[in-house]
Write an enzyme that holds these catalytic residues in place. Sequence first.
Site, mmCIF file in Angstrom:
data_model
loop_
_atom_site.group_PDB
_atom_site.id
_atom_site.type_symbol
_atom_site.label_atom_id
_atom_site.label_comp_id
_atom_site.label_asym_id
_atom_site.label_seq_id
_atom_site.Cartn_x
_atom_site.Cartn_y
_atom_site.Cartn_z
ATOM 1 C CG LEU A 202 -7.175 33.333 14.466
ATOM 2 C CD1 LEU A 202 -6.682 32.202 13.573
ATOM 3 C CD2 LEU A 202 -6.873 34.680 13.827
ATOM 4 C CG ASP A 203 -13.330 37.004 14.126
ATOM 5 O OD1 ASP A 203 -13.142 37.266 15.321
ATOM 6 O OD2 ASP A 203 -13.324 37.859 13.208
ATOM 7 C CG PHE A 204 -17.446 30.280 14.458
ATOM 8 C CD1 PHE A 204 -17.240 29.230 15.338
ATOM 9 C CD2 PHE A 204 -18.349 30.100 13.420
ATOM 10 C CE1 PHE A 204 -17.914 28.026 15.193
ATOM 11 C CE2 PHE A 204 -19.042 28.900 13.268
ATOM 12 C CZ PHE A 204 -18.817 27.857 14.160
#
Length: 263
Positions: free
Chosen positions: A109-111
């Site tokens: 998952l993205d930051f």
Amino acid sequence: MIQTDEKLQKVLARAGLGSRREMEKVISEGRVLVDGRVATLGDRVASGVKIQVDGKPLRLDTAAAKPRILLYNKPEGEICSRKDPEGRRSVFDRLPRLQGERWISVGRLDFNTTGLLLFTTDGDLANKLMHPSTTIEREYLCRVMGNANEDTLKRLKEGVQLEDGLARFTDIVDGGGEGINHWYYVVIMEGRNREVRRLWESQELQVNRLKRVRYGTVFIPSKVKVGQWTELDDKEIAGVYGMAELQVPTTDTPAGGRGRRTR
């Protein structure tokens, strides 16, 4: 236990050291010894061999241990890599420590994306779940800034051309909202980098909140708050293996201390 004459990368992956592809890279870099000899790609091993990875002995009983799966509710501000040159917090920092195994993340998952992440000690399972041939629904709750009319939603479901190929939402459900921001539940079948955000951006709309709420048949339990994890029980583990069209590995190894926990 090692089956008779198995591929080395399969043994390493099953021991939780990474996917088969990752293990092929480790072998090709000369980081694996089999009975004191530097292993090469294509090597097969049998029971009784001594394997070392980066100078550390591999506990072969680990390969036969009961597989473990964690569900983690990721907060914003954590990376999905184990280490970061910028010193940012990693999703691995909160997970329970392991001996002779390691947690493998099923996708990323993205930051700034929150929500459901799965981790397992079974490299084969992680590899199959992430493989493009295994079509598994990923559902996200997203807050979109801008006006998404019916034509826009229709285009997003029919498919739009991104820089890495055609992409689409297989389902879009209105989640309500007023003013400039609106909530939607969307479903994708792949795990491409920033795919949900890029799909909305292709329609000149900006996602300012994004949370994964479902991976296949797995949802975030309400009791698992942001930053917490829970260990899946036997029935839930069987469900995850079923999604991957794999059989749950059988073992006589006791699973002492591996009951359901939430942290």
